[in-house]
Design a protein around this motif. Sequence first.
Motif, short mmCIF file in Angstrom:
data_model
loop_
_atom_site.label_atom_id
_atom_site.label_comp_id
_atom_site.label_asym_id
_atom_site.label_seq_id
_atom_site.Cartn_x
_atom_site.Cartn_y
_atom_site.Cartn_z
N ASP A 218 -6.23 5.63 1.78
CA ASP A 218 -5.00 5.13 2.52
C ASP A 218 -5.05 3.54 2.01
OD1 ASP A 218 -3.76 7.29 3.67
OD2 ASP A 218 -4.80 6.94 6.49
N LEU A 219 -6.02 3.20 1.71
CA LEU A 219 -6.52 1.34 1.66
C LEU A 219 -6.19 1.45 0.12
CD1 LEU A 219 -7.75 -1.20 2.93
CD2 LEU A 219 -9.58 0.11 1.65
N ALA A 220 -5.93 2.09 -0.41
CA ALA A 220 -6.10 2.42 -1.94
C ALA A 220 -4.85 2.31 -1.92
CB ALA A 220 -6.62 3.76 -2.53
N GLY A 221 -3.79 2.96 -1.10
CA GLY A 221 -2.75 2.75 -1.25
C GLY A 221 -1.73 1.05 -0.71
N THR A 222 -2.87 0.56 -0.08
CA THR A 222 -2.21 -0.72 0.35
C THR A 222 -2.32 -1.64 -0.91
OG1 THR A 222 -3.41 -0.15 2.62
CG2 THR A 222 -2.52 -2.72 2.39
N VAL A 223 -1.03 -2.38 -0.82
CA VAL A 223 -0.34 -3.70 -2.11
C VAL A 223 -0.82 -4.82 -0.49
CG1 VAL A 223 1.25 -4.32 -3.01
CG2 VAL A 223 0.90 -2.07 -2.81
N ALA B 2 20.11 0.62 -7.66
CA ALA B 2 19.20 1.60 -6.96
C ALA B 2 17.84 1.38 -6.43
CB ALA B 2 19.16 3.31 -7.41
N ALA B 3 17.26 1.49 -4.99
CA ALA B 3 16.04 0.76 -4.57
C ALA B 3 15.39 1.99 -4.87
CB ALA B 3 16.81 0.88 -2.97
N ALA B 4 13.99 1.75 -4.19
CA ALA B 4 13.08 2.36 -5.17
C ALA B 4 13.12 3.71 -4.18
CB ALA B 4 11.88 1.66 -4.74
N GLU B 5 12.87 5.03 -5.13
CA GLU B 5 12.55 6.28 -4.01
C GLU B 5 11.85 6.01 -2.76
OE1 GLU B 5 12.23 10.69 -5.80
OE2 GLU B 5 13.84 8.98 -6.48
N PRO B 6 11.81 6.33 -2.18
CA PRO B 6 11.12 6.32 -1.15
C PRO B 6 9.70 7.48 -0.77
CG PRO B 6 12.77 6.90 0.37
CD PRO B 6 13.08 6.48 -1.45
N GLY B 7 8.72 7.37 -0.71
CA GLY B 7 7.23 8.42 -0.22
C GLY B 7 7.66 9.55 0.69
N PRO B 8 6.91 10.46 0.55
CA PRO B 8 7.66 11.62 1.01
C PRO B 8 7.04 11.48 2.63
CG PRO B 8 5.29 12.38 -0.04
CD PRO B 8 5.80 10.70 -0.35
N GLU B 9 6.08 10.16 3.26
CA GLU B 9 4.80 10.38 4.38
C GLU B 9 6.48 8.86 4.85
OE1 GLU B 9 1.78 9.40 4.19
OE2 GLU B 9 0.97 10.82 3.43
N HIS B 10 6.91 8.66 4.73
CA HIS B 10 8.17 7.48 4.72
C HIS B 10 9.49 7.06 4.21
CE1 HIS B 10 7.75 4.81 1.68
NE2 HIS B 10 6.80 4.56 1.42
N ALA B 11 10.25 6.46 5.47
CA ALA B 11 12.11 6.23 4.74
C ALA B 11 11.82 4.88 4.53
CB ALA B 11 12.55 6.98 5.64
N ILE B 12 10.94 3.79 4.49
CA ILE B 12 11.41 2.48 4.06
C ILE B 12 11.17 1.83 2.45
CG2 ILE B 12 10.24 0.19 4.28
CD1 ILE B 12 10.86 1.85 6.62
N ASP B 13 12.64 1.79 2.01
CA ASP B 13 12.71 1.44 0.42
C ASP B 13 11.98 -0.02 0.45
OD1 ASP B 13 14.07 3.89 0.41
OD2 ASP B 13 15.89 2.90 1.06
N GLY B 47 8.09 2.49 -4.36
CA GLY B 47 7.67 2.63 -3.22
C GLY B 47 6.63 3.86 -3.08
N ARG B 48 5.36 2.96 -4.34
CA ARG B 48 4.36 4.35 -4.20
C ARG B 48 3.01 4.24 -3.08
NH1 ARG B 48 1.96 4.80 -8.55
NH2 ARG B 48 3.42 3.47 -9.64
N ALA B 49 3.69 2.63 -2.41
CA ALA B 49 2.11 1.87 -2.04
C ALA B 49 2.68 2.78 -0.36
CB ALA B 49 3.04 0.85 -1.98
N LYS B 50 1.38 2.60 0.24
CA LYS B 50 1.37 3.47 1.58
C LYS B 50 1.55 2.09 2.28
CE LYS B 50 -1.37 7.41 0.70
NZ LYS B 50 -2.69 7.89 0.65
N ALA B 51 1.04 1.53 2.60
CA ALA B 51 1.41 0.18 2.88
C ALA B 51 1.01 -1.25 2.66
CB ALA B 51 -0.06 0.14 3.93
N ILE B 52 1.84 -2.38 3.02
CA ILE B 52 1.60 -3.18 2.47
C ILE B 52 0.99 -5.13 3.69
CG2 ILE B 52 3.55 -3.59 3.69
CD1 ILE B 52 4.27 -5.67 1.03
N ARG B 53 0.20 -5.60 2.87
CA ARG B 53 -1.01 -6.33 4.30
C ARG B 53 0.15 -7.66 4.62
NH1 ARG B 53 -4.92 -5.60 -0.10
NH2 ARG B 53 -6.44 -4.55 0.80
#
Lengths: 223, 78
Positions: A218-223, B2-13, B47-53
């Motif tokens: 999860d952390l690896a996918g955090t930007v 076009a907006a980045a394609e979202p990953g499978p776990e979320h619907a955030i563009d 859109g491959r990031a799982k989270a953004i700080r």
Amino acid sequence: MRPDLDAAPDQSTDRKLTAPLGGAVKFILIVAAALLAVVLIFAVFGQIGLFGLGSGRACAGARTNGIAVTAAAGPLAHLKPGATSGGGQILLCASHPTTAQRLLVSLTQVPEIALYLAIVLLLAQLLRGIRTAGPFAVTVARRLRFLGWFVLAGSLVVAVGQSVAQSAFASTMVTGRVPAVSNAVNAGIAVLFVPLLIACGLLTLARVIRVGARMSDDLAGTV
Amino acid sequence: MAAAEPGPEHAIDIHLDELLAARGMTLTQLSEQVGVTIVNLSILKNGRAKAIRFSTLTRLCEALGCQPGDLLSWRKGD
């Protein structure tokens, strides 16, 4: 591709991460290889009998359980008055061992050494995995889990197997009946506690690492 | 664009492409301004990031002169 982290340290190349176990494993492997080489050379070409090899006597321990001990005072001589001695294990030696006896003697000693060596090799593989994939990786958790089951199952199989070989060797040396089954069960029970504890520890650690791997992912996918 | 394609776990563009194009900036320039590697910005853009700080979001908003809502949007499911 695994995303890189801006802030996270690169632990994959950090050899200090696996210290001191890494150094200990390396040392044990070097010493074991050297000792094995020396021992095998002496056993094959020398006059000593080891692991059933060599031209010397072939000796193996045997439980006295069920075997009649004829010495009236017990195994030890010169005991003080009021003192008695006894032993659960005696050493049986064949002065001119047959091939089958040599093989049985080998089977009473070699499996344990092979087990220890296999555990050390698995540890080395585990540490290599930690160095390349990082400490919190599914591979590491999988290897820890395997090591846990291997220690438990291996210890039991080796203890029972060596006991069976001991009993078989003893039965070639005494005229009476050797209780192989009860000896094997006793050997299995006697050896069970420590490997069970180690296996439980390794399996628990594997679960912890697996959770850590998920968090690391999860952390690896955090930007 | 076009907006980045979202990953499978979320619907955030992520609308990084549009914001960069509107400001005439490249990913390299943005990377230098916000102090995030191009690789990680690409991950975010695609859109491959799982989270953004929050810290990254803050620096992106500062560099692009936008609000978080301009950068992110929720795509309603079918």
